[in-house]
Design a protein around this motif. Sequence first.
Motif, mmCIF file in Angstrom:
data_model
loop_
_atom_site.group_PDB
_atom_site.id
_atom_site.type_symbol
_atom_site.label_atom_id
_atom_site.label_comp_id
_atom_site.label_asym_id
_atom_site.label_seq_id
_atom_site.Cartn_x
_atom_site.Cartn_y
_atom_site.Cartn_z
ATOM 1 N N ILE A 1 0.818 -1.243 -0.035
ATOM 2 C CA ILE A 1 -0.005 0.152 0.128
ATOM 3 C C ILE A 1 1.112 1.115 -0.005
ATOM 4 N N PRO A 2 1.012 2.013 -1.354
ATOM 5 C CA PRO A 2 2.040 3.133 -1.149
ATOM 6 C C PRO A 2 1.499 4.179 -0.221
ATOM 7 N N GLY A 3 2.501 4.726 0.552
ATOM 8 C CA GLY A 3 2.139 5.798 1.452
ATOM 9 C C GLY A 3 1.808 5.446 2.840
ATOM 10 N N ALA A 4 1.899 3.731 3.054
ATOM 11 C CA ALA A 4 1.249 3.451 4.492
ATOM 12 C C ALA A 4 2.550 3.372 5.521
ATOM 13 N N LYS A 5 3.808 3.732 5.276
ATOM 14 C CA LYS A 5 4.667 3.851 6.196
ATOM 15 C C LYS A 5 4.956 2.797 7.269
ATOM 16 N N VAL A 6 4.699 1.574 6.521
ATOM 17 C CA VAL A 6 5.073 0.308 7.307
ATOM 18 C C VAL A 6 5.772 -0.762 6.326
ATOM 19 N N SER A 7 6.297 -1.643 6.811
ATOM 20 C CA SER A 7 7.135 -2.451 6.128
ATOM 21 C C SER A 7 6.233 -3.322 5.122
ATOM 22 N N SER A 8 7.057 -3.874 3.987
ATOM 23 C CA SER A 8 6.386 -4.755 3.245
ATOM 24 C C SER A 8 7.195 -5.574 2.605
ATOM 25 N N LEU A 9 6.442 -6.894 2.062
ATOM 26 C CA LEU A 9 7.249 -7.973 1.533
ATOM 27 C C LEU A 9 6.455 -8.583 0.405
ATOM 28 N N VAL A 10 6.825 -8.253 -0.801
ATOM 29 C CA VAL A 10 6.213 -8.627 -1.953
ATOM 30 C C VAL A 10 6.994 -9.276 -2.938
ATOM 31 N N SER A 11 6.328 -10.035 -4.113
ATOM 32 C CA SER A 11 7.117 -10.853 -5.130
ATOM 33 C C SER A 11 7.470 -9.930 -6.088
ATOM 34 N N ASP A 12 8.545 -10.399 -7.052
ATOM 35 C CA ASP A 12 8.567 -9.626 -8.050
ATOM 36 C C ASP A 12 7.693 -10.057 -9.147
ATOM 37 N N ASN A 13 6.378 -9.324 -9.067
ATOM 38 C CA ASN A 13 5.352 -9.615 -10.184
ATOM 39 C C ASN A 13 5.842 -9.484 -11.467
ATOM 40 N N HIS A 14 6.105 -8.356 -11.781
ATOM 41 C CA HIS A 14 6.618 -8.063 -13.222
ATOM 42 C C HIS A 14 7.445 -9.092 -13.655
#
Length: 348
Positions: free
Chosen positions: A155-168
């Motif tokens: 979530i852009p701008g959420a100011k929390v950590s994120s872990l996502v896959s290289d979807n592209h």
Amino acid sequence: MGKGRVTVIDIAKAAGVSKSTVSLVLQASPLVNESTRTKVNAVMRELGYVYNRGAANLRQANARSKIIGIVVNDLTNSFFAELAVGVDTVVQSAGFVQFLSNTSESIDRQREVIASMREHGVSGLIISPARGTEATDLKPLVVAGIPVVLVVRNIPGAKVSSLVSDNHAGTFAAVEHLAALGHSRIAFVGGFPDTAVFDERLSGYRDAMSKTGTGFQDELVVSSAPSRAGGVGALARAMAMPEPPTAAVCFNDAVAFGVCDGLRARRIEPGKDFAVVGFDDVIEAKTTVPALTTISVDPQGIGQRAAQMLLKQINAGKPEAESVVSSVRLIVRESCGAAMNKLGRKMA
């Protein structure tokens, strides 16, 4: 208590009532008249107050919860069950237990379960957010200093950590593989268009279609719920085209399984008459017939890494946001028809 924690005294001052009245409202006491109850509840919502049930019950100085909350958007997708197993292997060894909850893509349900977990003094949250979740929905957690790691969906701008896959990179590799097998009518099937994951995977598909010379066509993008049933429905629409596709890059493995179901219902054999590629590499992908060619993201590994990121923040005592994009790889099995190569082109 963090600086941002709203107290009963804050609520009482803002509502113009006594601290004891606020306490009675929290206890749902019949001694409070309805207008006062409504006013106090409105102030609590406005200030983002969450009743800490654990603190209220224990009243212990420096008491610390050993609970990790996991909130996912679709527990019917086995990806999230595998992710939860990965989380558990890490948090269990650290002395924590996990509370798992499913939102079924409902923002309201998500709000309820997060509030409930906060009431029980959760130490941190791993969240795969429901569709439509915005940064403002997570702001109360940030203000309260509760560590959060977003997984799968950022979530852009959420100011929390994120872990996502290289979807592209994942969908790009899938299209390249299918094009090398001779396919030019390659559909992109499944997924909700209003999510960042969909945009990223579609972008990889679009770029690969252009690079391989097959050309991007809007009609070959067939969105649907990212589920098995969604895959069946999307396949029906794709096959109703004047010139149906001969292959599909699916939003996830659940959609891919549905596409295979829909093909068989039309007496079209996946892997022989139609090529199918999934995304995730859930456990069933290896054992389904035909075995599913897919983009592997290692669901359990993502759960383990998300748990490690969260525990790092909890142990540090101060959440510091970090963003991680994990690598993916194409796993070639039978559903793409590579072994048969019916179109007479060699694999790349």
